[in-house]
Scaffold this active site. Structure first.
Site, short mmCIF file in Angstrom:
data_model
loop_
_atom_site.label_atom_id
_atom_site.label_comp_id
_atom_site.label_asym_id
_atom_site.label_seq_id
_atom_site.Cartn_x
_atom_site.Cartn_y
_atom_site.Cartn_z
N CYS A 151 66.95 77.27 -3.19
CA CYS A 151 67.80 77.91 -4.20
C CYS A 151 67.62 79.43 -4.21
O CYS A 151 66.57 79.96 -3.79
CB CYS A 151 67.46 77.38 -5.59
SG CYS A 151 68.05 75.72 -5.92
N GLU A 207 67.13 81.36 -6.76
CA GLU A 207 66.05 81.79 -7.65
C GLU A 207 64.70 81.71 -6.93
O GLU A 207 63.85 82.59 -7.09
CB GLU A 207 66.02 80.91 -8.90
CG GLU A 207 67.26 81.02 -9.77
CD GLU A 207 68.37 80.04 -9.39
OE1 GLU A 207 68.46 79.66 -8.19
OE2 GLU A 207 69.15 79.67 -10.28
N CYS A 232 64.04 75.17 -10.52
CA CYS A 232 63.99 76.64 -10.61
C CYS A 232 63.60 77.11 -12.00
O CYS A 232 62.96 78.14 -12.15
CB CYS A 232 65.33 77.24 -10.17
SG CYS A 232 65.53 77.18 -8.37
#
Ligand code: THU
Length: 132
Positions: free
Chosen positions: A53, A55, A89
């Site tokens: 991801c 993040e 995340c």
């Protein structure tokens, strides 16, 4: 263009996302305690679960450069709906942020769609202090 440098950083890095499978590009930017900005984008993989991801990339970049405290997070997704961080995340952000840290979701053009504290996204969270 955004007049908020953290928002602009998330917009810019989203354009470098590698998302050939979902076609869903995400950019994330975190502001460290000293004001430095670190960015990440999602990086997908033919072996789907190995994708990462945006993040996670931004947090890894911060840590690699010596950052330890996240003061603000911006997530930039492509659609009209806010791209909120996935559960994993949220926990990754928690490691370096406080429950009061704001997480701002913006559109690809930089419009603010949603602002939440980390505690709102991840209530009653387990963090480093929980181990003390
Ligand atoms: N994704 C992110 O990078 N961050 C989020 O906040 C939500 C989802 C990515 C993972 C995957 O590459 C794609 O978006 C679709 O789920």
């Amino acid at each position: 263009m955004s007049n908020d440098p953290l928002v602009q950083a998330a917009i810019d890095v989203r354009l470098r996302a590698y998302a050939p499978y979902s076609r869903f590009q995400v950019g994330a930017a975190v502001a460290a305690a000293d004001g430095r900005i670190f960015t990440g984008c999602n990086v997908e993989n033919a072996a789907y679960p190995e994708g990462t991801c945006a993040e996670a990339g931004a947090i890894a970049a911060m840590v690699a450069q010596g950052g330890r405290d996240i003061r603000r997070v911006v997530v930039c997704g492509g659609g009209d709906a806010a791209c909120t961080p996935c559960g994993g995340c949220r926990q990754k952000i928690r490691e370096f942020a406080s429950p009061r840290t704001p997480v701002t979701m913006v559109s690809a053009g930089g419009a603010v769609l949603l602002v939440r504290t980390l505690a709102e996204l991840l209530p009653d969270s387990f963090g480093p202090d929980s181990l003390a």
